[in-house]
Design an enzyme around this catalytic site. Structure first.
Site, PDB file in Angstrom:
ATOM      1  CE  LYS A 173       1.947   2.736  -3.407  1.00  0.00           C
ATOM      2  NZ  LYS A 173       2.999   2.001  -2.682  1.00  0.00           N
ATOM      3  CB  THR A 204      11.687   8.673  -5.352  1.00  0.00           C
ATOM      4  OG1 THR A 204      12.121   7.986  -6.545  1.00  0.00           O
ATOM      5  CG2 THR A 204      11.449  10.131  -5.646  1.00  0.00           C
ATOM      6  N   GLY A 206      12.309   3.968  -1.825  1.00  0.00           N
ATOM      7  CA  GLY A 206      11.644   3.702  -0.550  1.00  0.00           C
ATOM      8  C   GLY A 206      10.349   4.451  -0.312  1.00  0.00           C
ATOM      9  CB  THR A 207       8.189   6.725  -2.351  1.00  0.00           C
ATOM     10  OG1 THR A 207       8.208   5.807  -3.456  1.00  0.00           O
ATOM     11  CG2 THR A 207       9.091   7.894  -2.646  1.00  0.00           C
ATOM     12  N   GLY A 208       7.235   3.973  -1.333  1.00  0.00           N
ATOM     13  CA  GLY A 208       6.061   3.149  -1.044  1.00  0.00           C
ATOM     14  C   GLY A 208       6.137   2.511   0.335  1.00  0.00           C
ATOM     15  CB  CYS A 209       8.950   0.841   2.143  1.00  0.00           C
ATOM     16  SG  CYS A 209       9.441  -0.254   0.802  1.00  0.00           S
TER      17      CYS A 209
HETATM   18  N1  LIG Z   1       8.205  13.024  -7.039  1.00  0.00           N
HETATM   19  C1  LIG Z   1       7.255  12.945  -6.107  1.00  0.00           C
HETATM   20  N2  LIG Z   1       6.871  14.050  -5.408  1.00  0.00           N
HETATM   21  C2  LIG Z   1       5.912  13.975  -4.461  1.00  0.00           C
HETATM   22  N3  LIG Z   1       5.284  12.831  -4.128  1.00  0.00           N
HETATM   23  C3  LIG Z   1       5.619  11.698  -4.774  1.00  0.00           C
HETATM   24  C4  LIG Z   1       6.625  11.680  -5.787  1.00  0.00           C
HETATM   25  N4  LIG Z   1       6.764  10.383  -6.234  1.00  0.00           N
HETATM   26  C5  LIG Z   1       5.903   9.639  -5.516  1.00  0.00           C
HETATM   27  N5  LIG Z   1       5.186  10.407  -4.660  1.00  0.00           N
HETATM   28  C6  LIG Z   1       4.200   9.959  -3.663  1.00  0.00           C
HETATM   29  O1  LIG Z   1       4.884   8.989  -2.861  1.00  0.00           O
HETATM   30  C7  LIG Z   1       3.979   7.988  -2.413  1.00  0.00           C
HETATM   31  C8  LIG Z   1       4.489   6.625  -2.880  1.00  0.00           C
HETATM   32  O2  LIG Z   1       4.085   6.462  -4.228  1.00  0.00           O
HETATM   33  P1  LIG Z   1       4.854   5.664  -5.343  1.00  0.00           P
HETATM   34  O3  LIG Z   1       6.204   6.264  -5.553  1.00  0.00           O
HETATM   35  O4  LIG Z   1       3.917   5.645  -6.520  1.00  0.00           O
HETATM   36  O5  LIG Z   1       4.954   4.239  -4.664  1.00  0.00           O
HETATM   37  P2  LIG Z   1       5.966   3.041  -4.896  1.00  0.00           P
HETATM   38  O6  LIG Z   1       7.221   3.368  -4.129  1.00  0.00           O
HETATM   39  O7  LIG Z   1       5.234   1.867  -4.344  1.00  0.00           O
HETATM   40  O8  LIG Z   1       6.205   2.964  -6.375  1.00  0.00           O
HETATM   41  C9  LIG Z   1       2.609   8.394  -2.995  1.00  0.00           C
HETATM   42  O9  LIG Z   1       1.928   9.159  -2.033  1.00  0.00           O
HETATM   43  C10 LIG Z   1       2.989   9.219  -4.209  1.00  0.00           C
HETATM   44  O10 LIG Z   1       1.966  10.097  -4.614  1.00  0.00           O
HETATM   45  C1  LIG Z   2      13.341  -5.192   0.265  1.00  0.00           C
HETATM   46  C2  LIG Z   2      12.572  -4.213  -0.556  1.00  0.00           C
HETATM   47  N1  LIG Z   2      11.262  -4.026  -0.307  1.00  0.00           N
HETATM   48  C3  LIG Z   2      10.549  -3.144  -1.038  1.00  0.00           C
HETATM   49  C4  LIG Z   2      11.139  -2.414  -2.050  1.00  0.00           C
HETATM   50  C5  LIG Z   2      10.323  -1.444  -2.871  1.00  0.00           C
HETATM   51  O1  LIG Z   2      10.774  -0.146  -2.674  1.00  0.00           O
HETATM   52  P1  LIG Z   2       9.964   1.166  -3.037  1.00  0.00           P
HETATM   53  O2  LIG Z   2       9.370   1.675  -1.784  1.00  0.00           O
HETATM   54  O3  LIG Z   2      11.007   2.069  -3.583  1.00  0.00           O
HETATM   55  O4  LIG Z   2       8.926   0.816  -4.052  1.00  0.00           O
HETATM   56  C6  LIG Z   2      12.523  -2.622  -2.289  1.00  0.00           C
HETATM   57  N2  LIG Z   2      13.167  -1.935  -3.267  1.00  0.00           N
HETATM   58  N3  LIG Z   2      13.213  -3.526  -1.532  1.00  0.00           N
END
Ligand SMILES: Nc1ncnc2c1ncn2[C@@H]1O[C@H](COP(=O)(O)OP(=O)(O)O)[C@@H](O)[C@H]1O
Ligand SMILES: Cc1ncc(COP(=O)(O)O)c(N)n1
Length: 264
Positions: A173, A204, A206-209
């Site tokens: 990602k 943002t 929770g994006t990854g989850c």
């Molecule tokens: N500001 C943003 N606008 C559009 N897509 C985003 C943005 N930030 C993250 N993403 C996308 O959201 C998804 C989760 O990525 P990321 O935020 O890097 O994960 P995590 O929550 O694990 O840090 C990926 O598909 C990433 O490209």
């Molecule tokens: C319990 C729990 N699990 C995972 C995440 C990661 O969150 P994110 O999707 O923002 O990276 C979090 N903040 N809390």
């Protein structure tokens, strides 16, 4: 029968990430969501104020209750907290023959650790090998492989480093890079670049989850990995665009955006 998806993850009391994000995503995508809670966090828009992991026995019992009676078509893992829980969950998944999305959650957006340093080796050697798709962000890539990415051109090197631990596919990602939100999905031979416009929205959490749960939901519906990831990327992009302010810090993505769109 409705596809059933299991999340094995931590609870986020603020409702934006973790188990709560996973179950909301599953509801929005039309599958039946179930949960194995690994840890409880006291968490809000400002950060993680406390975290308590459950005993391995409680994790095993929840997993068996769900899988042995209700059955699952896909599993997603998130926060696993400790080496013992990583090993326990990897063992359970290894004995369940369904697609599994491993989100190797290491550090929250606020910089709070959600995984003990002593668990990294178990993630590399036990959990990644049983993943159908692993979905590390760039901090997790650095933590797990030592590869640091600061441009799109380095995503390939990051993917190869994670694939060396044995997941079938990896989705790197690139959300933390400047410019478009670009992710790379590869199994070492096929490459799929997923590109979405960056939404200038600080909410943002929770994006990854959300992305990992959406992939698991699509896999449970029978899609191939590239199809599932493409659909999931579109869903998380919409959820980020609709992310909203809550509390005094970083608000959550909006899991319900696609439901509203379909309703009107
Ligand atoms: N500001 C943003 N606008 C559009 N897509 C985003 C943005 N930030 C993250 N993403 C996308 O959201 C998804 C989760 O990525 P990321 O935020 O890097 O994960 P995590 O929550 O694990 O840090 C990926 O598909 C990433 O490209
Ligand atoms: C319990 C729990 N699990 C995972 C995440 C990661 O969150 P994110 O999707 O923002 O990276 C979090 N903040 N809390």
């Amino acid at each position: 029968m409705k596809p059933r998806v299991l999340t094995v993850a931590g609870s986020d009391s603020g409702g934006g990430a973790g188990i709560q994000a996973d179950l909301k995503t599953m509801l929005a995508l039309g599958v039946h969501g179930m949960s194995v809670v690994t840890a409880v966090t006291a968490q809000n828009s400002l950060g993680v104020q406390g975290a308590w992991e459950l005993p391995a026995e409680a994790v095993r019992a929840q997993y068996r209750s769900v899988v042995d009676d209700i059955g699952v078509q896909a599993v997603k893992t998130g926060m696993l907290a400790s080496a013992e829980l990583v090993e326990t969950v990897a063992g359970l998944i290894g004995g369940t023959d369904v697609p599994t999305v491993v989100d190797p959650v290491g550090i929250s957006k606020h910089g709070d650790s959600l995984l003990a340093d002593s668990a990294l080796d178990a993630v590399r050697t036990k959990l990644l090998p049983v993943a159908t798709v692993a979905t590390p962000n760039l901090d997790e890539v650095a933590q797990l492989t030592g590869v640091r990415v600061d441009s799109e051109g380095q995503l390939r090197e990051a993917a190869a480093a994670v694939l060396s631990y044995g997941p079938r596919w990896v989705l790197i990602k690139g959300g933390h890079l400047p410019g478009d939100a670009v992710d790379l999905l590869t199994d070492g031979s096929e490459e799929h670049w997923l590109r979405a416009p960056r939404h200038d929205n600080r909410h943002t959490h929770g994006t990854g989850c959300t992305l990992a749960s959406a992939i698991a939901s699509q896999l449970a519906m029978g899609r191939s990995v590239p199809e599932a990831v493409t659909e999931a990327k579109a869903y998380v992009t919409g959820a980020i665009a609709a992310g909203f302010a809550l509390g005094k810090g970083i608000g959550p993505v909006d899991h319900g955006w696609a439901l509203r769109r379909e309703a009107f």
